[in-house]
Design a protein around this motif. Structure first.
Motif, PDB file in Angstrom:
ATOM      1  N   GLN A 201       0.781  -0.989  -0.121  1.00  0.00           N
ATOM      2  CA  GLN A 201       0.010   0.005   0.010  1.00  0.00           C
ATOM      3  C   GLN A 201       0.902   1.141  -0.033  1.00  0.00           C
ATOM      4  OE1 GLN A 201      -2.191  -2.303   3.473  1.00  0.00           O
ATOM      5  NE2 GLN A 201      -3.203  -0.289   3.195  1.00  0.00           N
ATOM      6  N   PHE A 232      -5.548  -4.177   2.887  1.00  0.00           N
ATOM      7  CA  PHE A 232      -6.566  -4.036   4.279  1.00  0.00           C
ATOM      8  C   PHE A 232      -5.608  -3.646   5.486  1.00  0.00           C
ATOM      9  CE2 PHE A 232      -8.860  -7.423   1.597  1.00  0.00           C
ATOM     10  CZ  PHE A 232      -9.723  -6.531   1.174  1.00  0.00           C
ATOM     11  N   GLY A 233      -4.512  -2.903   5.164  1.00  0.00           N
ATOM     12  CA  GLY A 233      -3.656  -2.512   6.352  1.00  0.00           C
ATOM     13  C   GLY A 233      -2.325  -3.530   6.413  1.00  0.00           C
ATOM     14  N   ILE A 344      -2.325  -2.880  11.587  1.00  0.00           N
ATOM     15  CA  ILE A 344      -3.379  -2.246  11.268  1.00  0.00           C
ATOM     16  C   ILE A 344      -4.155  -3.184  10.357  1.00  0.00           C
ATOM     17  CG2 ILE A 344      -2.700   0.174  11.572  1.00  0.00           C
ATOM     18  CD1 ILE A 344      -2.428   0.300   8.542  1.00  0.00           C
ATOM     19  N   TYR A 345      -5.495  -3.348  10.431  1.00  0.00           N
ATOM     20  CA  TYR A 345      -6.396  -3.958   9.574  1.00  0.00           C
ATOM     21  C   TYR A 345      -7.863  -3.330   9.485  1.00  0.00           C
ATOM     22  CZ  TYR A 345     -10.160  -7.616   8.256  1.00  0.00           C
ATOM     23  OH  TYR A 345     -11.077  -8.062   7.782  1.00  0.00           O
ATOM     24  N   ARG A 346      -8.062  -2.938   8.416  1.00  0.00           N
ATOM     25  CA  ARG A 346      -9.242  -2.117   7.753  1.00  0.00           C
ATOM     26  C   ARG A 346     -10.184  -1.907   9.014  1.00  0.00           C
ATOM     27  NH1 ARG A 346     -13.321  -3.780   2.679  1.00  0.00           N
ATOM     28  NH2 ARG A 346     -13.725  -1.737   2.258  1.00  0.00           N
ATOM     29  N   GLY A 347      -9.902  -0.600   9.737  1.00  0.00           N
ATOM     30  CA  GLY A 347     -10.666  -0.187  10.651  1.00  0.00           C
ATOM     31  C   GLY A 347      -9.587   0.158  12.091  1.00  0.00           C
ATOM     32  N   ALA A 348      -8.617  -0.873  12.237  1.00  0.00           N
ATOM     33  CA  ALA A 348      -7.377  -0.521  12.856  1.00  0.00           C
ATOM     34  C   ALA A 348      -7.873   0.424  14.120  1.00  0.00           C
ATOM     35  CB  ALA A 348      -6.397   0.248  12.223  1.00  0.00           C
ATOM     36  N   GLN A 468      -4.782   0.188  -3.639  1.00  0.00           N
ATOM     37  CA  GLN A 468      -4.718  -1.301  -3.168  1.00  0.00           C
ATOM     38  C   GLN A 468      -5.508  -2.059  -3.987  1.00  0.00           C
ATOM     39  OE1 GLN A 468      -6.057  -2.272   0.999  1.00  0.00           O
ATOM     40  NE2 GLN A 468      -5.397   0.010   1.312  1.00  0.00           N
ATOM     41  N   LEU A 508      -3.749   4.335   2.378  1.00  0.00           N
ATOM     42  CA  LEU A 508      -4.331   3.674   3.928  1.00  0.00           C
ATOM     43  C   LEU A 508      -4.727   4.651   4.727  1.00  0.00           C
ATOM     44  CD1 LEU A 508      -0.974   3.322   6.439  1.00  0.00           C
ATOM     45  CD2 LEU A 508      -1.130   4.601   4.150  1.00  0.00           C
ATOM     46  N   ALA A 509      -5.476   4.151   5.818  1.00  0.00           N
ATOM     47  CA  ALA A 509      -6.275   5.257   6.699  1.00  0.00           C
ATOM     48  C   ALA A 509      -7.163   5.784   6.157  1.00  0.00           C
ATOM     49  CB  ALA A 509      -5.231   5.734   7.421  1.00  0.00           C
ATOM     50  N   GLU A 658     -13.158   2.445   5.496  1.00  0.00           N
ATOM     51  CA  GLU A 658     -13.254   1.408   6.616  1.00  0.00           C
ATOM     52  C   GLU A 658     -14.540   1.267   7.276  1.00  0.00           C
ATOM     53  OE1 GLU A 658      -9.185   1.594   8.544  1.00  0.00           O
ATOM     54  OE2 GLU A 658      -9.377   3.628   7.582  1.00  0.00           O
TER      55      GLU A 658
HETATM   56  S1  SMO Z   1      -6.098  -0.564   8.094  1.00  0.00           S
HETATM   57 MO1  SMO Z   1      -5.586   0.570   6.557  1.00  0.00          MO
HETATM   58  O1  SMO Z   1      -5.083   0.068   5.149  1.00  0.00           O
HETATM   59  O2  SMO Z   1      -5.033   1.972   7.153  1.00  0.00           O
END
Ligand code: SMO
Length: 703
Positions: A201, A232-233, A344-348, A468, A508-509, A658
């Motif tokens: 990512q 997904f992080g 981190i995983y989607r939502g984190a 991604q 991300l994020a 997310e």
């Molecule tokens: S958990 Mo995300 O790809 O910042």
């Protein structure tokens, strides 16, 4: 913003979807590397201990094997960096290959390079590894901690009319993108440079970190993240296996490749969630929220904690969500243990924070005997109070939180759903209705864009952000077309290549449209201004855009469901989502993000869980043991959006990447516990599997 946009706000098909669906794209494992070497790793079979024997000599005799390496060969390399969000002990080791000791099952200990993946695996099979794990296993240890506190929580709780509390253990999850991790390195003997295809990512970060770990000039490294089959992080971190693969290319002056198997991802890619949280909410007898106490504990590996700290931070700083709570006492900790790495995983951390808060609110509604949707509306921060600084150091930018719940009531036919539930209950059916509100911090940081208007009417956009696999290019093209007043088809968008794109953070994020898009917008504005002022084509304009603060997406979800008393199987009924992502660029992609996130939320709530035994052995190392949701498990979704632009970035966009993973779990959890409430069951941890429900129902019916 263009006053009459042609493309912004209208659904556009992802411009790369067609070739992806037809299998015409090149993923990392498809990259041709003539004469390249495949790499395989010997991994620790135990969770802790010292290496007493490691003999690679036999591997070197195997047909096709070119080299084998142990920790000693890479001991001089720099360490993997740690994401420094909260205080961390810098002394934790993150070696490329184990240095005398191992900290988790699956940690790479040795590597074999061969002309072919199966030969590399054969080489690994022949390596003799002995680890002494007879000592006491290391105890879990707090490695990071942060506390936020306003007011006198102890005093408020002592005087409160109503106190509810909740303990939640979130399942540990394997992010499971369609494409496992992979890296292909083409070594150019003439220049001593490498071109790296990396399923990541964050391509620019890969380049800078590799340069720093390997102590070489970044000029010698080009990173391409073209097709990333989901991330997904999990692919926001650089992994030891990947660093090793690049090191080996320089060391042997050969092209190299490592493609993870699915089981290797289960073992040694970062997991998400796994947070344990406890909270108490104090209320007045009129239902005003007075104080929140919360404690969250997020797991990190002793080996490679990396972005796991973000989870610990978000799981606490998103509290007390969008509610007005004058007094808070919130603490978060990251706890290191000898298990696989987390990240981190989607939502984190956001699902963890929102689940805790939403369970507390539902429990409070039950204690007060008021409608849970109404109790939420009464306590949400009013629009007039925004922007508002929170106790956890955030600034909530904009929104109409209570209105989102009003729309949920309408679109979800809430009142009718409650009547149906009562009728079904009268027939003895376990029926539930659950609602949840959520906040999604997004739109953080900076990104860049270079925009060139050519003489032939074509426009090239190069973004520092990346994709991604979620179609970022399409949204960026829509923005450029509208700002420049051109046809969408004339806009070419490039991202994910450090040689041809300006530096950036990546994807991300929930920030790549809001911030990457703002950079594109500003660069296009400048190009257009210069063209209007008379400058001749070609014109190139560049922008490094930095936000003025974080954007906060929000929304609310409603779930109806029934539980089969005899089997514990849940049938999800109609589900409704109301999401506010600020200014929407591409509604088709926003809906896609919500739908995909919701599916992963269903997985978290009902099915998925990484399980270790007491010795730290992974029991869920394949999709035979780890249940993923399938299309048929996802209910019909009513997706509705509102648009409250964020004042803190040029586009006014907020993240929605997310949303579904944050909103779905608490809504499902609330619906299940609502369905079980006639049996007196008040608490249950996800995943809410048929077996768990069946046992709980059977135990309650015994009483
Ligand atoms: S958990 Mo995300 O790809 O910042």
């Amino acid at each position: 913003m263009p006053s009459r946009p042609t493309y912004i706000g209208r659904p556009q098909q992802d411009r790369r979807a067609d070739s992806a669906l037809k299998g015409k794209r090149t993923y990392v494992a498809d990259v041709a590397l003539p004469d390249g070497l495949d790499i395989a790793f010997v991994r620790s079979p135990v969770a802790f201990g010292s290496i007493t024997e490691l003999d690679i000599s036999e591997a070197l005799g195997i047909d096709g094997v070119v080299a084998a390496h142990t920790g000693a060969d890479v001991a001089a390399l720099g360490k993997l960096s740690v994401n420094p969000v909260i205080e961390i002990l810098a002394s934790m080791p993150y070696p490329i290959l184990a240095q005398g000791e191992v900290q988790a099952v699956g940690q790479p200990v040795a590597a074999v390079l061969a002309s072919g993946a199966s030969q590399a695996l054969d080489g690994c099979e022949s390596i003799v590894l002995d680890i002494d794990d007879s000592g006491q296993p290391p105890v879990p240890k707090t490695v990071a901690k942060q506390v936020w506190s306003t007011g006198d929580a102890t005093g408020v709780f002592a005087d409160a009319d109503i106190i509810v509390e909740c303990q939640l253990q979130h399942p540990r999850l394997a992010p499971s993108p369609m494409e496992p991790r992979g890296i292909a390195v083409r070594y150019e003997p003439e220049t001593g440079c490498v071109t790296i295809w990396h399923s990541t990512q964050t391509p620019h970060r890969t380049r800078t970190e590799l340069a720093s770990i390997l102590s070489i000039s970044p000029e010698r490294i080009r990173v391409i993240a073209d097709c990333v089959g989901g991330a997904f992080g999990m692919k926001a971190s650089l992994y030891p296996e990947e660093v090793f693969t690049v090191w080996a290319a320089f060391e042997h002056k050969r092209s190299t490749r490592w493609i993870a198997s699915r089981s290797e991802d289960f073992l040694s890619a970062t997991h998400g969630r796994g947070v344990a949280s406890f909270g108490r909410l104090a209320l007045s007898k009129d239902g005003d929220f007075l104080a929140l106490e919360a404690n969250t504990q997020a797991p990190v590996g002793r080996w490679l904690p990396n972005s796991g700290l973000i989870t610990a931070w978000n799981a606490a700083r998103v509290l007390p969500s969008g509610y007005l709570v004058p007094t808070v006492e919130i603490e978060t900790q990251a706890i290191a243990q000898n298990l696989g790495p987390t990240g981190i995983y989607r939502g984190a951390g956001r699902p963890e924070a929102n689940c805790l808060m939403e369970r507390l609110v539902d429990k409070a509604a039950r204690a007060l005997e008021v409608d849970p949707l109404e109790l939420r509306q009464r306590n949400l921060i009013p629009t007039s109070a925004l922007p508002m600084a929170t106790a956890t150091g955030n600034l909530l930018d904009s929104g109409d939180y209570a209105h989102a719940l009003e729309l949920l009531r309408e679109h979800g036919d809430y009142d009718a759903a409650l009547r149906t539930r009562e009728a079904r209950r009268a027939d003895g059916v376990l029926a539930g209705v659950g609602v949840a509100f959520y906040l999604e911090p997004s739109g953080n940081g900076w990104e860049t864009a270079d925009v060139t208007m050519h003489v032939d009417g074509k426009v090239e956009v190069a973004s520092g952000s990346s994709s991604q696999g979620h179609g970022r290019e399409t949204a960026l093209a829509q923005i450029a077309a509208d700002v420049l007043g051109m046809e969408l088809a004339n806009i070419d968008v490039r991202c994910g290549d450090t040689a041809t794109c300006p530096a950036g953070i990546g994807a991300l994020a929930s920030r790549s449209t809001a911030i990457g898009g703002s950079a594109v917008m500003r660069a296009c504005e400048e190009a257009r201004m210069r063209q209007d002022a008379g400058e001749a084509l070609p014109i190139t304009a560049s922008c490094r855009y930095e936000n003025d603060g974080q954007a906060w997406g929000y929304g609310c979800y409603m779930i109806t469901l029934e539980i089969d008393r005899d089997t514990g199987v849940i049938t999800l009924g109609r589900s409704t989502c109301v999401d506010d992502a600020g200014r929407i660029i591409n509604p088709a992609q926003v809906h896609g993000q919500i739908r995909g996130g919701f599916a992963q939320g269903v997985g978290e709530a009902l099915m998925e869980q990484v399980v270790y035994d007491e010795d730290g052995q992974l029991l869920t190392g394949s999709f035979m043991d780890y249940t993923m949701p399938r299309a048929a498990d996802i209910p019909a979704l009513g997706i509705h959006t509102t648009e409250t632009p964020s004042p803190l970035n040029a586009l006014g966009a907020k993240g929605v990447g997310e949303a579904g993973t944050i909103g779905a779990p608490p809504a499902i959890l609330n619906a299940v516990l609502d369905a079980l409430s006639p049996l007196g069951i008040e608490d249950m941890d996800m995943p809410l599997t048929p077996s768990k429900l069946w046992h709980a129902i059977a135990a309650a019916e015994q009483e």
